[in-house]
Design an enzyme around this catalytic site. Structure first.
Site: not given
Length: 620
Positions: A131-132, A484
């Site tokens: 998940c992360c 960015d």
């Protein structure tokens, strides 16, 4: 007094992996939940069951279903997890109803324990959380844990009314298409898979409709997740305005005055629809020219019918088309940001972060200090909030609209990862509005690299790249693109930990691609060829920028292409030239940089792959 048995039954247990390389085994076990313990045993024909494990309920910190898109390698396809002490136990139920019974009962019995604040909704696999992407098994969870999750459950839809079993009885059969995936939260729900077709069987409830899949399974789904394939019943969508003329649409949108304010209306031609959108984008003379653009929704005229506003972006339904362009301009003058509806308060349609009270910070609680930096849109001040140091990002008056600033806040509130700069709260009720972030002692990465040139070890430089790739892998897995990414937009803690920051250009995307609207600016020296030529952003364009960021790290803060103009950089890239290897860059790291700078996006690695490669280098 013996403990009372609450539940018992045969489930499948995933074995605990002793080593990272150990194979995963799935074994059938007989589970018993009583008022004291959760035990599981191996049942052998003709022999006494052998107990294989027992967990005292008082030691359980979290019980929750597991949501994952990976294939389940055993016969039971409905996993849930039990987190106790320092261990995760994965259990697989034969159906969703069985899983919900076990999770509900376990939550009820453990609700008074000292519970986890957050949990991981996906599996721990191959040395990291899916998940992360954190690589520590005991790392803090990435989703809030709700121990009373079933107490605050949504109310079930009403029993279907026999008189309203179809939205249009004259058709006899109404086919709907899933606009996005839906994972069931209740035994009465049905799984939806994006783009698949279903038959609508009941639309009597205002929010939950019953549908049937191609296997004959029927269940409830949120009606905002589906759309009629060939119908034109858009009244439930806030963006639809029936019988509005072109002139009236322009009047309403000009009154709204927000970039990307839009509506869908009936065209003069029966069965044809028009998208009207307000923009302040510069005209051909370069001056801002507030106006309303009109786009007719067209179809391919041959089966299978597809709808489009720009020919390269085809969709099965009009709601799916609108949802896509709400996230992605893709040829339009601007994204469809704020739906406008005649006769309704349209302020509720735009994001207002103040609606989420948990994020709103009282200005009186903020003590502002010295300026840490400034940019095109605002300044960042050091501050104190509730006895902790914070960085306060303030909008400079007239620099950008409050709507755009709030959109950055919306992006950040959806993201939570140790390698992303954490948002503590927002101030939206007083001017100037501001975002309150965690304080990073060493400031932006580019400045820190220049200030410490010659004093950072090779391990520290590699660790900075690894930290950034971990944060970006999380963004990639969450369908966000940064747009960015650069050393100036990463921050450094007192322990030299790097976190990704500045989400002013970040976008949630449905298909890993974002085509910016006309007139958008981007940093050429960090941009990939497809961004420079076509303004097409994706996670692979972020990968290109990450390659430049690695170059910045190993050149200790030098500006890429420092002696060249943007035009000269574009010319060099078109000729196939790339940044030269910084002197102290290991060959393996330089190879990763060159991989990031492949001409074709599909030839570049994903952030998940980059994270794995950098982690393997750090282990050497």
């Amino acid at each position: 007094m013996y403990p009372r048995v609450i539940l018992k039954g045969t489930l499948i247990k995933k074995s605990q992996q002793k080593r990272r390389t150990s194979p995963s085994n799935y074994k059938e076990r007989f589970f018993v939940l009583d008022t004291q313990d959760l035990t599981y045993s191996e049942r052998r024909p003709g022999k006494k069951p052998v107990q294989k494990g027992s967990i005292e309920l008082a030691r359980i910190k979290c019980v929750e279903i597991v949501c994952s898109d990976i294939p389940i390698p055993c016969s039971n396809k409905y996993p849930f997890q039990v987190f106790h002490d320092s261990y995760y136990l994965y259990i697989f139920a034969p159906d969703n109803d069985c899983r919900q019974r076990w999770v509900r009962a376990l939550k009820e019995e453990t609700k008074c324990n000292r519970l986890a604040v957050k949990y991981h909704p996906n599996f721990w696999m191959d040395g990291r959380w899916r998940c992360c992407h954190q690589t520590e098994k005991l790392a803090a969870g990435c989703h809030e844990y709700d121990p009373m999750g079933f107490a605050s459950k949504k109310p079930l839809p009403k029993t279907p009314d026999p008189e309203r079993r179809l939205s249009n009885p004259d058709l006899g059969r109404v086919v709907v298409v899933a606009i996005q995936n839906y994972i069931p939260h209740d035994a009465s729900d049905l799984t939806l898979k994006k783009d698949q077709e279903y038959v609508l069987t009941d639309s009597s409830h205002p929010e939950w409709w019953a549908v049937q899949d191609d296997r004959g399974n029927t269940g409830f789904v949120p009606n905002i997740y589906i759309a009629e394939k060939s119908g034109s019943n858009f009244n439930r969508f806030v963006w639809y305005n029936k019988n509005i003329t072109r002139a009236r649409a322009e009047e309403l949108l000009m009154q709204e005055g927000k970039e990307g304010a839009f509506m869908v209306r009936d065209s003069r031609q029966l069965g044809v629809y028009t998208v009207s959108v307000y923009t302040k984008a510069p005209g051909s003379n370069g001056e801002k020219n507030p106006r309303v653009k009109h786009y007719q929704i067209k179809d391919t005229e041959i089966e299978p019918f597809r709808f489009y506003l720009a020919e390269k972006y085809l969709f099965s339904t009009i709601p799916e088309l609108i949802q896509y362009h709400q996230h992605n301009a893709a040829g339009l003058i601007t994204r469809l940001r704020h739906p406008v509806t005649l006769g309704k308060d349209n302020s509720q349609n735009s994001f207002d972060v103040s609606q989420a009270g948990e994020w709103e910070v009282e200005p009186a609680e903020l003590v502002l200090g010295e300026e840490l930096g400034s940019g095109e849109f605002g300044m960042v001040l050091q501050g104190t909030w509730r006895d902790r140091k914070v960085a306060v990002k303030m909008l400079r008056e007239g620099a950008m609209s409050e709507e755009d600033f709030k959109e950055e806040a919306m992006v950040v509130t959806k993201l939570s990862h140790p390698k992303l700069v954490q948002l503590y709260g927002v101030c939206t009720q007083h001017s100037p509005i501001c975002l309150v972030f965690e304080f990073m002692e060493h400031g932006c990465l580019s400045d820190y690299l220049r200030a410490t040139r010659g004093h950072l070890s090779p391990d520290t430089l590699l660790g900075m790249c690894l930290d950034t790739s971990e944060g970006m892998a999380y963004l990639e897995s969450s369908n966000f693109i940064h747009r960015d990414l650069a050393a100036r937009n990463c921050l450094v803690s007192k322990d030299n930990e790097v976190k990704v920051s500045d989400f002013g250009m970040a976008r949630f995307v449905l298909d890993d691609q974002y085509t910016s609207s006309q007139g958008s600016k981007f940093p050429v020296k960090w941009s990939s060829p497809e961004v420079i030529k076509y303004s097409k952003f994706s996670s692979k364009s972020d990968v290109w920028s990450f390659g430049v960021l690695m170059w910045e790290v190993y050149s200790e803060g030098r500006l890429p292409y420092e002696s060249r103009s943007n035009a000269e950089v574009v010319e060099s890239l078109n000729a196939g030239l790339r940044l030269l290897k910084p002197r102290q860059t290991p060959s393996a790291v330089h190879q990763l940089m060159e991989w990031c700078w492949k001409e074709k996006p599909e030839d570049r690695p994903s952030f998940a792959v980059l994270l794995h490669e950098l982690a393997s280098l750090s282990d050497l």
